[in-house]
Write a protein that holds these residues in place. Sequence first.
Motif, PDB file in Angstrom:
ATOM      1  N   ARG A  82       2.878   3.471   0.537  1.00  0.00           N
ATOM      2  CA  ARG A  82       3.007   4.569  -0.419  1.00  0.00           C
ATOM      3  C   ARG A  82       3.677   4.100  -1.715  1.00  0.00           C
ATOM      4  O   ARG A  82       3.210   4.392  -2.829  1.00  0.00           O
ATOM      5  CB  ARG A  82       3.794   5.714   0.204  1.00  0.00           C
ATOM      6  CG  ARG A  82       3.923   6.939  -0.710  1.00  0.00           C
ATOM      7  CD  ARG A  82       4.684   8.067  -0.042  1.00  0.00           C
ATOM      8  NE  ARG A  82       3.886   8.738   0.976  1.00  0.00           N
ATOM      9  CZ  ARG A  82       4.025   8.558   2.293  1.00  0.00           C
ATOM     10  NH1 ARG A  82       4.938   7.714   2.752  1.00  0.00           N
ATOM     11  NH2 ARG A  82       3.267   9.206   3.141  1.00  0.00           N
ATOM     12  N   GLU A  83       4.767   3.366  -1.562  1.00  0.00           N
ATOM     13  CA  GLU A  83       5.499   2.891  -2.737  1.00  0.00           C
ATOM     14  C   GLU A  83       4.685   1.872  -3.535  1.00  0.00           C
ATOM     15  O   GLU A  83       4.708   1.854  -4.767  1.00  0.00           O
ATOM     16  CB  GLU A  83       6.837   2.287  -2.325  1.00  0.00           C
ATOM     17  CG  GLU A  83       7.802   3.293  -1.718  1.00  0.00           C
ATOM     18  CD  GLU A  83       7.656   3.418  -0.203  1.00  0.00           C
ATOM     19  OE1 GLU A  83       6.566   3.060   0.317  1.00  0.00           O
ATOM     20  OE2 GLU A  83       8.605   3.876   0.447  1.00  0.00           O
ATOM     21  N   LEU A  84       3.950   1.029  -2.823  1.00  0.00           N
ATOM     22  CA  LEU A  84       3.144   0.016  -3.507  1.00  0.00           C
ATOM     23  C   LEU A  84       1.977   0.660  -4.248  1.00  0.00           C
ATOM     24  O   LEU A  84       1.621   0.250  -5.373  1.00  0.00           O
ATOM     25  CB  LEU A  84       2.650  -1.005  -2.484  1.00  0.00           C
ATOM     26  CG  LEU A  84       2.028  -2.303  -2.989  1.00  0.00           C
ATOM     27  CD1 LEU A  84       2.853  -2.934  -4.085  1.00  0.00           C
ATOM     28  CD2 LEU A  84       1.843  -3.272  -1.824  1.00  0.00           C
ATOM     29  N   ALA A  85       1.378   1.672  -3.647  1.00  0.00           N
ATOM     30  CA  ALA A  85       0.299   2.390  -4.318  1.00  0.00           C
ATOM     31  C   ALA A  85       0.819   3.091  -5.572  1.00  0.00           C
ATOM     32  O   ALA A  85       0.170   3.074  -6.634  1.00  0.00           O
ATOM     33  CB  ALA A  85      -0.339   3.405  -3.372  1.00  0.00           C
ATOM     34  N   ALA A  86       2.011   3.709  -5.472  1.00  0.00           N
ATOM     35  CA  ALA A  86       2.601   4.385  -6.636  1.00  0.00           C
ATOM     36  C   ALA A  86       2.911   3.392  -7.749  1.00  0.00           C
ATOM     37  O   ALA A  86       2.690   3.669  -8.938  1.00  0.00           O
ATOM     38  CB  ALA A  86       3.867   5.134  -6.214  1.00  0.00           C
ATOM     39  N   LEU A  87       3.423   2.225  -7.367  1.00  0.00           N
ATOM     40  CA  LEU A  87       3.691   1.175  -8.349  1.00  0.00           C
ATOM     41  C   LEU A  87       2.415   0.762  -9.056  1.00  0.00           C
ATOM     42  O   LEU A  87       2.373   0.620 -10.295  1.00  0.00           O
ATOM     43  CB  LEU A  87       4.320  -0.026  -7.647  1.00  0.00           C
ATOM     44  CG  LEU A  87       4.410  -1.327  -8.460  1.00  0.00           C
ATOM     45  CD1 LEU A  87       5.366  -1.163  -9.631  1.00  0.00           C
ATOM     46  CD2 LEU A  87       4.847  -2.489  -7.572  1.00  0.00           C
ATOM     47  N   ALA A  88       1.353   0.565  -8.277  1.00  0.00           N
ATOM     48  CA  ALA A  88       0.081   0.148  -8.861  1.00  0.00           C
ATOM     49  C   ALA A  88      -0.436   1.193  -9.843  1.00  0.00           C
ATOM     50  O   ALA A  88      -0.904   0.863 -10.943  1.00  0.00           O
ATOM     51  CB  ALA A  88      -0.941  -0.102  -7.752  1.00  0.00           C
ATOM     52  N   ARG A  89      -0.351   2.464  -9.462  1.00  0.00           N
ATOM     53  CA  ARG A  89      -0.814   3.530 -10.359  1.00  0.00           C
ATOM     54  C   ARG A  89      -0.011   3.519 -11.669  1.00  0.00           C
ATOM     55  O   ARG A  89      -0.573   3.661 -12.764  1.00  0.00           O
ATOM     56  CB  ARG A  89      -0.656   4.889  -9.697  1.00  0.00           C
ATOM     57  CG  ARG A  89      -1.386   5.072  -8.395  1.00  0.00           C
ATOM     58  CD  ARG A  89      -2.877   5.071  -8.562  1.00  0.00           C
ATOM     59  NE  ARG A  89      -3.519   5.438  -7.302  1.00  0.00           N
ATOM     60  CZ  ARG A  89      -4.751   5.126  -6.965  1.00  0.00           C
ATOM     61  NH1 ARG A  89      -5.504   4.440  -7.811  1.00  0.00           N
ATOM     62  NH2 ARG A  89      -5.249   5.484  -5.810  1.00  0.00           N
ATOM     63  N   HIS A 120       2.815  -9.698 -10.383  1.00  0.00           N
ATOM     64  CA  HIS A 120       1.466 -10.240 -10.523  1.00  0.00           C
ATOM     65  C   HIS A 120       0.445  -9.233 -11.046  1.00  0.00           C
ATOM     66  O   HIS A 120      -0.675  -9.624 -11.394  1.00  0.00           O
ATOM     67  CB  HIS A 120       1.000 -10.794  -9.169  1.00  0.00           C
ATOM     68  CG  HIS A 120       1.739 -12.025  -8.747  1.00  0.00           C
ATOM     69  ND1 HIS A 120       2.903 -11.975  -8.013  1.00  0.00           N
ATOM     70  CD2 HIS A 120       1.508 -13.341  -8.986  1.00  0.00           C
ATOM     71  CE1 HIS A 120       3.358 -13.200  -7.800  1.00  0.00           C
ATOM     72  NE2 HIS A 120       2.527 -14.055  -8.380  1.00  0.00           N
ATOM     73  N   ILE A 121       0.780  -7.963 -11.101  1.00  0.00           N
ATOM     74  CA  ILE A 121      -0.127  -6.982 -11.689  1.00  0.00           C
ATOM     75  C   ILE A 121      -0.169  -7.182 -13.200  1.00  0.00           C
ATOM     76  O   ILE A 121       0.867  -7.377 -13.847  1.00  0.00           O
ATOM     77  CB  ILE A 121       0.334  -5.553 -11.338  1.00  0.00           C
ATOM     78  CG1 ILE A 121       0.237  -5.308  -9.830  1.00  0.00           C
ATOM     79  CG2 ILE A 121      -0.503  -4.517 -12.085  1.00  0.00           C
ATOM     80  CD1 ILE A 121       0.807  -3.973  -9.386  1.00  0.00           C
ATOM     81  N   THR A 122      -1.367  -7.169 -13.764  1.00  0.00           N
ATOM     82  CA  THR A 122      -1.545  -7.338 -15.208  1.00  0.00           C
ATOM     83  C   THR A 122      -2.318  -6.139 -15.763  1.00  0.00           C
ATOM     84  O   THR A 122      -2.873  -5.336 -15.001  1.00  0.00           O
ATOM     85  CB  THR A 122      -2.337  -8.627 -15.519  1.00  0.00           C
ATOM     86  OG1 THR A 122      -3.729  -8.401 -15.193  1.00  0.00           O
ATOM     87  CG2 THR A 122      -1.811  -9.809 -14.726  1.00  0.00           C
ATOM     88  N   PRO A 123      -2.399  -6.015 -17.072  1.00  0.00           N
ATOM     89  CA  PRO A 123      -3.200  -4.925 -17.664  1.00  0.00           C
ATOM     90  C   PRO A 123      -4.677  -4.994 -17.279  1.00  0.00           C
ATOM     91  O   PRO A 123      -5.393  -3.987 -17.398  1.00  0.00           O
ATOM     92  CB  PRO A 123      -3.011  -5.127 -19.170  1.00  0.00           C
ATOM     93  CG  PRO A 123      -1.679  -5.810 -19.291  1.00  0.00           C
ATOM     94  CD  PRO A 123      -1.608  -6.726 -18.104  1.00  0.00           C
ATOM     95  N   ARG A 124      -5.139  -6.147 -16.803  1.00  0.00           N
ATOM     96  CA  ARG A 124      -6.542  -6.295 -16.423  1.00  0.00           C
ATOM     97  C   ARG A 124      -6.799  -5.888 -14.972  1.00  0.00           C
ATOM     98  O   ARG A 124      -7.959  -5.776 -14.556  1.00  0.00           O
ATOM     99  CB  ARG A 124      -6.991  -7.745 -16.615  1.00  0.00           C
ATOM    100  CG  ARG A 124      -6.903  -8.244 -18.057  1.00  0.00           C
ATOM    101  CD  ARG A 124      -7.271  -9.710 -18.124  1.00  0.00           C
ATOM    102  NE  ARG A 124      -8.623  -9.948 -17.641  1.00  0.00           N
ATOM    103  CZ  ARG A 124      -9.060 -11.100 -17.148  1.00  0.00           C
ATOM    104  NH1 ARG A 124      -8.229 -12.127 -17.054  1.00  0.00           N
ATOM    105  NH2 ARG A 124     -10.301 -11.236 -16.752  1.00  0.00           N
ATOM    106  N   THR A 125      -5.757  -5.690 -14.180  1.00  0.00           N
ATOM    107  CA  THR A 125      -5.919  -5.421 -12.749  1.00  0.00           C
ATOM    108  C   THR A 125      -6.511  -4.036 -12.522  1.00  0.00           C
ATOM    109  O   THR A 125      -5.866  -3.020 -12.771  1.00  0.00           O
ATOM    110  CB  THR A 125      -4.575  -5.519 -12.009  1.00  0.00           C
ATOM    111  OG1 THR A 125      -3.956  -6.783 -12.291  1.00  0.00           O
ATOM    112  CG2 THR A 125      -4.792  -5.383 -10.512  1.00  0.00           C
ATOM    113  N   ARG A 126      -7.752  -3.982 -12.050  1.00  0.00           N
ATOM    114  CA  ARG A 126      -8.394  -2.698 -11.736  1.00  0.00           C
ATOM    115  C   ARG A 126      -8.343  -2.383 -10.252  1.00  0.00           C
ATOM    116  O   ARG A 126      -8.363  -1.220  -9.861  1.00  0.00           O
ATOM    117  CB  ARG A 126      -9.862  -2.710 -12.177  1.00  0.00           C
ATOM    118  CG  ARG A 126     -10.057  -2.482 -13.668  1.00  0.00           C
ATOM    119  CD  ARG A 126     -11.518  -2.204 -13.968  1.00  0.00           C
ATOM    120  NE  ARG A 126     -11.946  -0.901 -13.465  1.00  0.00           N
ATOM    121  CZ  ARG A 126     -13.217  -0.558 -13.296  1.00  0.00           C
ATOM    122  NH1 ARG A 126     -14.196  -1.423 -13.566  1.00  0.00           N
ATOM    123  NH2 ARG A 126     -13.539   0.647 -12.852  1.00  0.00           N
TER     124      ARG A 126
END
Length: 428
Positions: free
Chosen positions: A220-227, A196-202
């Motif tokens: 921790r893993e989810l934050a790393a994925l988001a970054r 569900h993360i897109t290029p627009r997700t800030r």
Amino acid sequence: MTHRRAFLKQLAAVAGMTQVSAMIAVDRALGREARDVASLLRAPRGFLELRDRYLLDPQVVYFNHGSIGTIPRSVHAAHLEYLRLCETNPWLYMWGGAWEETRELVREDAAALLGCETSEVVFTHNTTEGFNVLAHGLDLGAGDEVLFSSLNHDGASVCWFHLAKRRGFTVNRFAFPLDEAPGLTKDAVLAIYDRHITPRTRVLVFPHVDNMIGVRHPVRELAALARARGVEFVAVDGAQTVGMLDLAVGDLGVDFYCASPHKWLQAPKGLGLMYVRREARDRLAPMWVTWGQERWKGTARIFEDYGTRNLAEVITLGDAMGFQRALGHESKIARYRHLWSSFRDRAERSRAVIWRSPTEWDLGASLFALEVVGQKSTDVFQHLLHNHGFVFRAFATPELNTIRISPNLANTEEEMERFFDTVNSHQE
């Protein structure tokens, strides 16, 4: 308790010996309490004695710490004494500096609990306030997206919808597959968000442990994925974790972490904690400002500086943290895990109840969902509350027909047995 000793030293300098004597009596009582409770969770069935350290009605079986917690008798007594003391000279304690050093010692204790720098800690009123600070203070506009799942609590969600209308950014709230919860793995949770993360997700928002079915997110893993996917800000709802689980928020890679100590830390109601990562601080504008913005510049305290507040409850947070430390961190976690596994095992043996939460502790918490077969959750709630004194929360939505159980350290095996006996007999 370090903050109390400093407080008494300050008090002697500004208030006179009559007030000091009263506080010394409370301090000694709290010291005895800390020594007494230190061994309770390590002793066989010591949790039975622990229940007597609270003010709960003996007719109540309280399984609703996920909504609002209980407060120990000794912490309650300290709170009352602070409130009384404040009224002996309100100017002195609110504005005269008598509690300034003590408040900052409490902030140090909170930083140690959260696992971050003292300058990154904000005293709020609750988790909802923390997320409102974020929604109002982040520079979001057209083309930006805030992303979270249906597991998000309203307190971490409504503010984004409200501001989106005015600022022009979008909010993407996707449906978390609740029916898949029992079989979830860490990789599965990560994959759900990754889709569900897109290029627009800030901004990515998620609960460390959600309040409906108790999914413990791999932060921790989810934050790393988001970054890695280009997300700029990661904000975590920690309302259900501070006081229950191991925390080291400074090492998790998140920008913001908001919590409500009135739940698992068993602090006075109307008190919250917020972590603002040092590197993210200048990207967040205060939601309100007053005389202290320049004075506290360079610390997260600028986000709490809005005038008069109940300092007595802030000081009492130090006593609540001291009580929890006295119980012993490892003993607490072991007890929470035992409560979780005992409920899960009983649910799996019961023909009347279905376990609707993760089945692995690494993805679970002392907060979980049960479905009573063939019964509406709201009817189960009313029956068990009014006829048997059980307090928990019911969820009745298109996706859930569950009751949420959130036991704390002093809940007993006997209470569990009574719960399942009552549910089973109600089904017959």
